[in-house]
Design a protein around this motif. Structure first.
Motif, PDB file in Angstrom:
ATOM      1  N   CYS A 683       0.833  -1.211   0.000  1.00 32.66           N
ATOM      2  CA  CYS A 683       0.000   0.000   0.000  1.00 32.66           C
ATOM      3  C   CYS A 683       0.862   1.253   0.000  1.00 32.66           C
ATOM      4  CB  CYS A 683      -0.938  -0.003   1.204  1.00 32.66           C
ATOM      5  SG  CYS A 683      -2.219  -1.284   1.152  1.00 32.66           S
ATOM      6  N   ASN A 684       1.950   1.233   0.738  1.00 35.36           N
ATOM      7  CA  ASN A 684       2.855   2.387   0.772  1.00 35.36           C
ATOM      8  C   ASN A 684       3.489   2.627  -0.597  1.00 35.36           C
ATOM      9  OD1 ASN A 684       2.407   2.974   3.480  1.00 35.36           O
ATOM     10  ND2 ASN A 684       4.072   1.646   4.187  1.00 35.36           N
ATOM     11  N   MET A 687       1.011   4.109  -3.056  1.00 36.89           N
ATOM     12  CA  MET A 687       0.714   5.500  -2.736  1.00 36.89           C
ATOM     13  C   MET A 687       1.591   6.476  -3.544  1.00 36.89           C
ATOM     14  SD  MET A 687       0.561   7.195   1.076  1.00 36.89           S
ATOM     15  CE  MET A 687      -0.319   5.735   1.650  1.00 36.89           C
ATOM     16  N   THR A 690       1.319   7.900  -8.655  1.00 31.34           N
ATOM     17  CA  THR A 690       0.231   8.865  -8.844  1.00 31.34           C
ATOM     18  C   THR A 690      -0.375   8.841 -10.246  1.00 31.34           C
ATOM     19  OG1 THR A 690       1.879  10.555  -9.380  1.00 31.34           O
ATOM     20  CG2 THR A 690       1.140  10.418  -7.089  1.00 31.34           C
ATOM     21  N   GLU A 710      -5.596   0.309   4.019  1.00 32.09           N
ATOM     22  CA  GLU A 710      -4.735   1.489   3.891  1.00 32.09           C
ATOM     23  C   GLU A 710      -4.426   1.823   2.442  1.00 32.09           C
ATOM     24  OE1 GLU A 710      -3.989   3.326   6.471  1.00 32.09           O
ATOM     25  OE2 GLU A 710      -5.066   1.926   7.759  1.00 32.09           O
ATOM     26  N   CYS A 712      -4.461   3.483  -0.851  1.00 34.03           N
ATOM     27  CA  CYS A 712      -4.872   4.809  -1.323  1.00 34.03           C
ATOM     28  C   CYS A 712      -4.631   4.866  -2.825  1.00 34.03           C
ATOM     29  CB  CYS A 712      -4.073   5.899  -0.610  1.00 34.03           C
ATOM     30  SG  CYS A 712      -4.582   7.571  -1.045  1.00 34.03           S
ATOM     31  N   SER A 737     -11.448   4.026  -0.003  1.00 32.33           N
ATOM     32  CA  SER A 737     -10.215   4.539  -0.595  1.00 32.33           C
ATOM     33  C   SER A 737     -10.352   4.792  -2.087  1.00 32.33           C
ATOM     34  CB  SER A 737      -9.061   3.559  -0.348  1.00 32.33           C
ATOM     35  OG  SER A 737      -9.268   2.347  -1.055  1.00 32.33           O
TER      36      SER A 737
END
Length: 882
Positions: A683-684, A687, A690, A710, A712, A737
């Motif tokens: 998930c990190n 993120m 983009t 989590e 996103c 999300s």
């Protein structure tokens, strides 16, 4: 189209001069061996670039008159040849300048060797420049028989090639309504007559395929199965029968045709088709038939005790006489008022400026003066001549694909990008610009759309045979590409691209002066030995596409091609990529999807210009909507590949997940074997992405729970596939999300363990156009409230063992076209409210309760069965299997 060649070369020269600026700025240039020689070379490149820039606008106008002026044609041809020579020098120069491989001693030796290299290249450029000046002098500084050089409105061209927002969903038919209605009537009435052949004939380009395609797409769902077969002039009966089987397999929902037909003889193929079609109502189109013998060679494959409808299109009257009774349509040129309507539609995209319309008028005047308008090719050339040079290159590139070949959008775009045809704009990536060019070619009728995805984007297209003949002639004239089909011996000289459509490459003649830039292979019989000896001559090759070839290993010669940008190994038998792949420092595409790779060498991580990395093996067919391929481990240094646009399909590991966050330019990511404890790192990493458009996450097994609350997602995401259990209690967090993203058009879930409450969280995804739930739903009822999924076109639910009730409120699913419910044994009734789904065209049921199956098959002829059938009377095709 010499201006196209020169235009691309100017861009390349600009890139070379950018290298000079960087090296001067960092002080590296002065450290090169014999720096003065390098500086001199840069100066020569700058001089030639300026000369070509002054020539380019002239070439754009000269192109229009070369057919009527032999001197101009000769001049253009010489400029094209000199441009190729310049490109060869610049490519070798920039490679030598940037090459950093080897230790200290190797680098010292290389410096001394380069003294001779710089001198040789400098002399070569000086010789080319003298040739340019001589050609220039002969043309009296480009003054061509009083023809004025008009400034071209480049802004208008930019606008015309960047219209990605509009593309037609269906062809606009003009003047053929009567023929269309006749054909529909013959195909849909009097089913007491078992076999009917309808024919459509007329001159090439008159609209036969367009008419029949419109009718076929309208009616095919009314038949048990349907197939469209495009017949080439050089067809082989066995290949044609195999093509028919492959097309029928697409509508074979029961799996009766899942057989290996590769080595089958004609008799076996005929029996397979006959057995499959027996008792069925089917539709078969044979498009572009050139002789009556084809029908008599394949008709035994079609049983007589079935309701069959055949449509044959041809340019030959004798073929049209195969029609049953009077079921024959002759398409003629449009009448005056229809021609005027079509003419106005063709011109509607022209810029509304005086100079643009005056230019068009002069073009038509010249054509009429020379009586050339009588030649259909010249008529088509008006459309081709109106293309900006970048679009001309993109258009001509399409001839590398064989006749009637289904061209995939993504593959075509990758070819265009790595060929250097595409440049980024301020707000668009090269891929987005390229897709705009594709739609422009479609809108100009130079490419035909064959298939679109759920979002309406082109999935595949085809070049019409008339257009292809025109493009082939133009390609040979422009030395753009040669096609080797094995029919006769041919030469690879005087061309930059070669399309190999026959394994017999011994018939190709080569010379030491040949400098091919691209090789495309479309014959799976090519052997490694023949390929190895063939590739020795092409050190400047930039594209090598071997997709579909049955080779198991790669020749070492490939890894000496310092200029290689595209290496296509998709659907091959290649088992290993050696570490020498690290030499290919210009590589942008490494496509080994569905090859036999088990791993990648560490040196892949040094390929800093890589934009696409496709590696996946062993497709699994038990899951329909979710990525279910085996990925491979990627090298630890993957974080250095910061230009990557696509990474598919990789196995999750702690090291890999730590590196993924650096890949901020990714548009497509597929990752498999994800474990619960790795989800936070994943998930990190996501993120940071983009620009992500497509994301697929597959757990290590179907029992693994993916903790994605989590997650996103970027607003750019449109396609999301998740395979793994999801925590029901955390579903609101997970969906929140991406709930606000209207761009998400496709969602596929597998093993998710959804129930009534957790499924309701998905109803906020108002932009969905396709939803797959495979082994994902464990609830007993499924409720679609009013206004649910307003844009959804496809809904597929499979392996829902407890589902016994589906409710569709009025105004829910108002765009649904295809509904599929499979392996739902407790489902005893049709969805309540299915009569409200007025857009529904296909209903597919398999593995539902026996009671429901009997009612829909109407074997008992009861009132209850009749009531059921009335509820779905508006659905054009209903398929029910036990």
């Amino acid at each position: 189209m010499a201006e196209g060649v020169v235009g691309m070369l100017i861009l390349k020269l600009g890139s070379a001069l950018a290298i000079e600026a960087i090296k001067v700025g960092t002080g590296k240039l002065c450290r090169q061996a014999k720096a003065s020689s390098v500086v001199r070379l840069f100066g020569q490149i700058r001089d030639i670039k300026e000369e070509l820039e002054s020539m380019q606008s002239f070439l754009q106008e000269a192109e229009r008159f070369k057919d009527t002026d032999n001197t101009t044609a000769s001049f253009i041809n010489k400029i094209r040849g000199l441009a190729f020579e310049i490109e060869d020098v610049v490519d070798e120069f920039t490679y030598k300048l940037e090459d950093k491989h080897g230790g200290f001693s190797v680098k010292i030796k290389r410096r001394f060797k380069r003294i001779r290299t710089w001198r040789r290249l400098s002399l070569k450029l000086r010789d080319i420049k003298l040739k340019l000046e001589n050609v220039d002098r002969r043309k009296a500084r480009y003054d061509m028989r009083g023809i004025a050089i008009e400034a071209r409105n480049s802004d208008a061209h930019c606008r015309s090639t960047d219209q990605t927002s509009y593309f037609p969903i269906e062809e606009n038919l003009v003047g053929i309504d009567e023929s269309k209605n006749l054909l529909i009537n013959w195909l849909t009435s009097d089913f007491q007559q078992e076999n009917v052949i309808s024919t459509v004939w007329g001159m090439g380009g008159v609209g036969k395929t367009t008419l029949v395609a419109h009718v076929y797409n309208t009616l095919k769902i009314d038949f048990d199965c349907a197939a469209w077969i495009t017949v080439s002039k050089s067809y082989q009966v066995q290949d044609l029968l195999k093509q028919i089987i492959r097309e029928l397999q697409k509508s074979d929902l029961k799996g009766e045709l899942r057989v290996d037909i590769v080595d089958m003889e004609k008799r076996s193929l005929v029996e397979i088709i006959r057995d499959f079609l027996r008792g069925k109502k089917y539709l078969l189109v044979l498009d572009d038939v050139w002789g009556i013998d084809i029908w008599f060679k394949i008709r035994d494959a079609f049983p007589t005790n079935s309701t069959s409808r055949f449509v044959i299109t041809s340019r030959i009257h004798d073929v049209a006489l195969l029609a049953t009774g009077n079921c024959m349509v002759e398409l003629k040129p449009l009448e005056a008022h229809h021609s005027w309507e079509l003419f106005c539609r063709l011109l509607s995209c022209k810029s509304q400026t005086h100079s643009e319309w005056e230019k068009l008028y002069k073009e038509l005047e010249v054509q009429l003066t020379n009586n050339a308008i009588l030649d259909v090719n010249i008529v088509l050339m008006v459309s081709l001549g109106d293309l900006p040079y970048i679009l001309k290159n993109c258009f001509l590139h399409c001839i590398v694909f064989p006749e009637d070949y289904l061209i995939k959008r993504k593959r075509l775009i990758r070819h265009w990008v790595t060929a250097g045809f595409i440049r980024e704009t301020e707000h668009k990536t090269m891929e987005e610009v390229a897709e705009g060019y594709l739609y422009e070619l479609v809108n100009r009728s130079l490419l035909q759309v064959v298939e679109r995805n759920e979002s309406g984007r082109v999935r595949s297209c085809r070049m019409h045979d008339i257009i292809r003949l025109l493009a082939l002639a133009k390609s040979n004239e422009e030395r753009f590409c040669r096609v080797h089909d094995g029919s006769v011996s041919s030469s690879a000289e005087n061309t930059r691209r070669l399309s190999i459509q026959s394994a017999n490459i011994e018939q190709l003649t080569l010379s030491s002066e040949v400098q091919l830039r691209s090789i495309y292979v479309f014959d799976n019989g090519l052997t490694i030995d023949s390929l190895k000896s063939f590739l020795k001559s092409f050190k400047l090759l930039s594209t090598l596409d071997l997709q579909g070839s049955k080779i198991r290993r790669l020749p070492n010669e490939i890894f000496n091609m310092f200029n290689l940008r595209f290496l296509g190994l998709r659907d091959t038998e290649v088992e290993d990529i050696p570490k020498t792949v690290g030499r290919l420092q210009k590589l942008e595409v490494l496509d080994a999807y569905n090859a036999k790779l088990l791993s990648l060498p560490e040196s892949v991580a040094t390929l800093r210009k890589l934009r696409y990395l496709y590696v996946a093996t062993d497709p699994k067919t038990n899951i329909k909507g979710v990525v279910a391929w085996t990925g491979i481990q990627v090298p630890n240094g993957i974080r250095h590949l910061t230009d990557l646009q696509a990474l598919q399909l990789v196995e999750a590991s702690s090291e890999t997940l730590c590196h993924l966050g650096a890949l901020t330019e990714l548009r497509t990511l597929s990752i498999t074997k994800v474990q619960r404890e790795q989800c936070a790192d994943l998930c990190n990493a996501i993120m940071n992405m983009t620009h992500l458009v497509s994301l697929a996450i597959m757990a290590i097994n179907e029992k693994e729970t993916l903790e994605l609350e989590e997650l996103c997602l970027p607003p750019t995401l449109s396609k999301l596939e998740i395979g793994g259990q999801l925590d029901r209690k955390r579903m609101p967090q997970i969906v929140s999300s991406f709930s606000g993203h209207e761009n998400i058009t496709l969602l596929a879930l597998a093993f998710s363990k959804l129930d009534e409450d957790s499924f309701s969280c998905l109803l906020v995804l108002h932009g969905l156009r396709a939803l797959w739930l495979d082994k994902a739903y464990e609830g007993k009822s499924l409720h679609f409230n009013a206004m649910a999924f307003p844009k959804l076109r496809l809904l597929s639910i499979s392996d829902a063992p407890q589902l016994n009730d589906v409710v569709v409120e009025e105004s829910a699913l108002q765009s649904l076209v295809h509904l599929s419910l499979t392996d739902c044994p407790e489902l005893k009734a049709l969805p309540d409210g299915i009569e409200h789904l007025r857009t529904l065209e296909k209903l597919y049921l398999r593995g539902v309760s026996k009671d429901l199956t009997k009612k829909l098959q109407n074997k008992e002829k009861t009132n209850e069965c009749n009531d059921y059938l009335k509820k779905i009377n508006h659905v054009r095709r209903v398929t029910v299997y036990p």
